[in-house]
Structures are given as structure tokens and as C-alpha cells.
Design an enzyme around this catalytic site. Structure first.
Site, PDB file in Angstrom:
ATOM      1  N   HIS A   1      -4.419 -12.144  18.608  1.00 32.03           N
ATOM      2  CA  HIS A   1      -4.206 -12.777  19.912  1.00 32.03           C
ATOM      3  C   HIS A   1      -3.738 -11.704  20.890  1.00 32.03           C
ATOM      4  O   HIS A   1      -3.693 -10.514  20.532  1.00 32.03           O
ATOM      5  CB  HIS A   1      -3.206 -13.933  19.793  1.00 32.03           C
ATOM      6  CG  HIS A   1      -1.924 -13.553  19.092  1.00 32.03           C
ATOM      7  ND1 HIS A   1      -1.013 -12.677  19.629  1.00 32.03           N
ATOM      8  CD2 HIS A   1      -1.420 -13.914  17.884  1.00 32.03           C
ATOM      9  CE1 HIS A   1      -0.006 -12.530  18.800  1.00 32.03           C
ATOM     10  NE2 HIS A   1      -0.228 -13.254  17.724  1.00 32.03           N
TER      11      HIS A   1
ATOM     12  N   HIS B   1      -1.237  -9.017  19.766  1.00 28.63           N
ATOM     13  CA  HIS B   1      -1.803  -7.891  19.018  1.00 28.63           C
ATOM     14  C   HIS B   1      -2.543  -6.933  19.973  1.00 28.63           C
ATOM     15  O   HIS B   1      -2.456  -5.715  19.836  1.00 28.63           O
ATOM     16  CB  HIS B   1      -2.818  -8.376  17.976  1.00 28.63           C
ATOM     17  CG  HIS B   1      -2.249  -9.276  16.926  1.00 28.63           C
ATOM     18  ND1 HIS B   1      -2.580 -10.611  16.836  1.00 28.63           N
ATOM     19  CD2 HIS B   1      -1.386  -9.027  15.911  1.00 28.63           C
ATOM     20  CE1 HIS B   1      -1.950 -11.148  15.809  1.00 28.63           C
ATOM     21  NE2 HIS B   1      -1.208 -10.217  15.231  1.00 28.63           N
TER      22      HIS B   1
ATOM     23  N   ASP C   1       8.694 -10.349  16.176  1.00 26.32           N
ATOM     24  CA  ASP C   1       9.232 -10.200  14.816  1.00 26.32           C
ATOM     25  C   ASP C   1      10.370  -9.180  14.869  1.00 26.32           C
ATOM     26  O   ASP C   1      10.274  -8.090  14.307  1.00 26.32           O
ATOM     27  CB  ASP C   1       8.127  -9.750  13.866  1.00 26.32           C
ATOM     28  CG  ASP C   1       7.029 -10.783  13.778  1.00 26.32           C
ATOM     29  OD1 ASP C   1       7.314 -11.909  13.362  1.00 26.32           O
ATOM     30  OD2 ASP C   1       5.889 -10.476  14.170  1.00 26.32           O
TER      31      ASP C   1
HETATM   32  O1  PAF Z   1       3.728  -8.612  11.538  1.00 31.59           O
HETATM   33  C1  PAF Z   1       2.788  -8.776  10.741  1.00 31.59           C
HETATM   34  O2  PAF Z   1       1.691  -9.267  11.107  1.00 31.59           O
HETATM   35  C2  PAF Z   1       2.959  -8.382   9.284  1.00 31.59           C
HETATM   36  O3  PAF Z   1       4.231  -8.682   8.823  1.00 31.59           O
HETATM   37  C3  PAF Z   1       2.607  -6.896   9.011  1.00 31.59           C
HETATM   38  C4  PAF Z   1       3.540  -5.952   9.741  1.00 31.59           C
HETATM   39  C5  PAF Z   1       1.177  -6.639   9.425  1.00 31.59           C
HETATM   40  C6  PAF Z   1       2.733  -6.612   7.514  1.00 31.59           C
HETATM   41  O4  PAF Z   1       1.875  -7.412   6.750  1.00 31.59           O
END
Ligand code: PAF
Length: 280
Positions: A34, A37, A150
Site C-alpha cells: 500500500h 510501503h 510498527d
Molecule cells: O513489517 C513487516 O512487514 C514485517 O514485519 C517485516 C519487517 C517485513 C519482516 O517480516
């Protein structure tokens, strides 16, 4: 743009780029991309010669009753988005490639991995650290990009990079939100229309904390109570945690006289949403 599924092939490419003096920027993802990203990819594109996006739904970071099986996947749409955003390589191994038979080694982040999200997801950050370290070793990036949504993940990975002396620069990019404030997340597709409408209360709570802090409030309990009032307006929400913690050890802070993370996780049915802000 090419798609690489094989670790040896990815390793060979990275080795060659590094020998040629090229900088590699990595955006690790679990796909179903999305705009959050894409903001990481754009930042990577601006600062590196080569941009690699990994797409891997990492089984080791999901607990037994979590959504590994139903986590949304759409490789076709992800490839198109990456191509458009100027990604050079998508690294998309399968689980067998990353965790072949006989696999036993994991990275244990310690106590900070057991706080906040770690209470309900006790093995989550061990899985995240393990897969991210593997991706770092395979892709050998100079820069790696993560989202502030996150927040705990970023702080734990920063700790891992320092503790294990990794020569990689981590970049934390701002939360990207929907027009009504809900933080973008691949998991938002799980929400029913009614849950989706009420999910804006997470952002309302974040704004309330920022507003009180700007007005001079420094007592965590007062800020948390006001945030709880906002969340209580969402009748379908069940708060998993709502805390104000120190940004390094993630322990609760009573009086805000340093940088703190205000973080929450809220269930709507079985869908768990997170949001946060940093104060100070
Ligand atoms: O944030 C995420 O999408 C996941 O935790 C990651 C960093 C790709 C690890 O799988």
C-alpha cells in the site's frame, strides 16, 4: 525489474553490486503493498543505486492462532506497483527457501520483545529479527527502510543492529494514513464496513495525546485516560494495550520529561490494529 526467488541468485547479485561500488537500499515487506510501503520504496529510490524490495510472508513471526494463512497476498499487483515505483529487484523466496528442513537458529531480542505487542504476540519479534537479519545477510544493504507504524519493530531492529554490530543504516519513515486518519495497513482489508468506520478512533486517540502534550500536559495517566475516552467511542473496539513508554527500553513512563512512545493495539473482532505517536 526482475523477480528473484532463490537465495544464491540474490546473494550473487548483491555481491556483484557491492563489488561495483553500488549502494543497495532494502525495503523489507510481507507484500500486499500500500502507499505506506511505497513511501519507503520512494525514500530508498532517492538514496541508493539499487533498490530491492523483499516480499515474504514470514511464518516465524506469526503465532499459532494468528493470521498467517489468511494474510492477504497479491504478487501480480505488488509486482506492478514495484515496477512503477522504480524497484530494481523483488526478492520473493518461499518458506522452504528461507527455513529449509533442519533450520534451528533464531535471533532473540530479549525483554523489549516481550513488552507492548510482545505480550499478546510472544514469538513475533523473534521471528521479525530472525527474518530481517537473514534478509540483511542475503541482500547486504547499506540502507534499510521501515515504517513508524510498527514503532516497536523499528526500535527492536535498531537495537539488533547495534547489538550485533551490523553495518546497516536503518531509516524510520512516517506513518501514512487514509484520508480519515486510519493508518494504512495490509490488515485493514479484514475490517467490516462498521469496524472500518470505528477504526478511525485510533487516530482520534493519537491526536488527543498530541493535543494534550502540546497544551503542556505531562502526566501519562491523564493523557492515557483522555485517549481511552476516545477509544471508548468505538463500541466494537477491544483495547489490547494503550501505553506511554520510554523509546529505548519500552518501559512505562509516569511523567513525560523525555522522548516517549505512545502506543496502542486495538482489536476489532479478530483483527488487531496498531497506531502510535512519539512525544517529546
Ligand atoms: O513489517 C513487516 O512487514 C514485517 O514485519 C517485516 C519487517 C517485513 C519482516 O517480516
Amino acid at each position: 525489474m526482475i523477480i528473484v526467488n532463490n537465495i544464491d541468485e540474490m546473494h550473487d547479485l548483491s555481491n556483484k553490486w557491492r563489488q561495483d561500488g553500488k549502494s543497495i537500499g532494502l525495503v523489507p515487506t510481507m507484500g500486499y503493498l500500500h502507499e505506506g510501503h511505497l513511501s519507503l520504496i520512494n525514500a530508498a529510490r532517492g538514496e541508493n543505486d539499487i533498490v530491492v524490495t523483499s516480499i515474504f510472508v514470514n511464518p516465524s513471526q506469526f503465532g499459532p492462532n494468528e493470521d498467517f494463512e489468511r494474510y492477504p497476498r497479491d504478487m501480480e499487483a505488488d509486482s506492478a506497483a514495484c515496477e512503477l515505483a522504480g524497484v530494481d529487484v523483488i526478492f520473493a523466496p518461499d518458506a522452504q527457501e528461507m527455513y529449509p528442513e533442519g533450520y534451528t537458529t533464531y535471533v532473540e531480542p530479549g525483554a523489549i520483545g516481550q513488552r507492548l505487542c510482545g505480550v499478546t504476540r510472544p514469538i513475533h519479534f523473534r521471528g521479525v529479527c530472525t527474518v530481517v537479519l537473514k534478509l540483511f545477510n542475503i541482500i547486504q544493504p547499506l540502507n534499510a527502510y521501515f515504517g513508524q507504524k510498527d514503532a516497536q519493530q523499528y526500535l527492536i531492529l535498531k537495537r539488533m543492529v547495534a547489538d550485533l554490530n551490523l553495518d546497516i543504516n536503518l531509516h524510520r519513515m512516517p506513518i501514512i494514513r487514509e484520508a480519515d486518519g486510519l493508518a494504512k495497513s495490509s490488515r485493514n482489508v479484514y475490517l467490516t464496513p462498521e469496524q472500518r468506520e470505528q477504526a478511525t478512533m485510533l487516530f482520534a486517540a493519537v491526536k488527543k495525546a498530541e493535543q494534550l502534550y502540546r497544551a503542556g500536559e505531562r502526566d501519562s495517566a491523564t493523557i492515557l485516560a483522555a485517549m481511552s475516552d476516545e477509544l471508548a467511542k468505538a463500541s466494537l473496539a477491544k483495547v489490547d494495550y494503550l501505553q506511554i513508554v520510554e523509546t529505548d527500553n519500552l518501559l512505562p513512563v509516569q511523567h513525560i520529561d523525555r522522548e516517549v512512545l505512545v502506543a496502542m493495539a486495538v482489536y476489532f473482532g479478530s483483527t488487531r490494529l496498531i497506531d502510535n505517536t512519539i512525544l517529546g
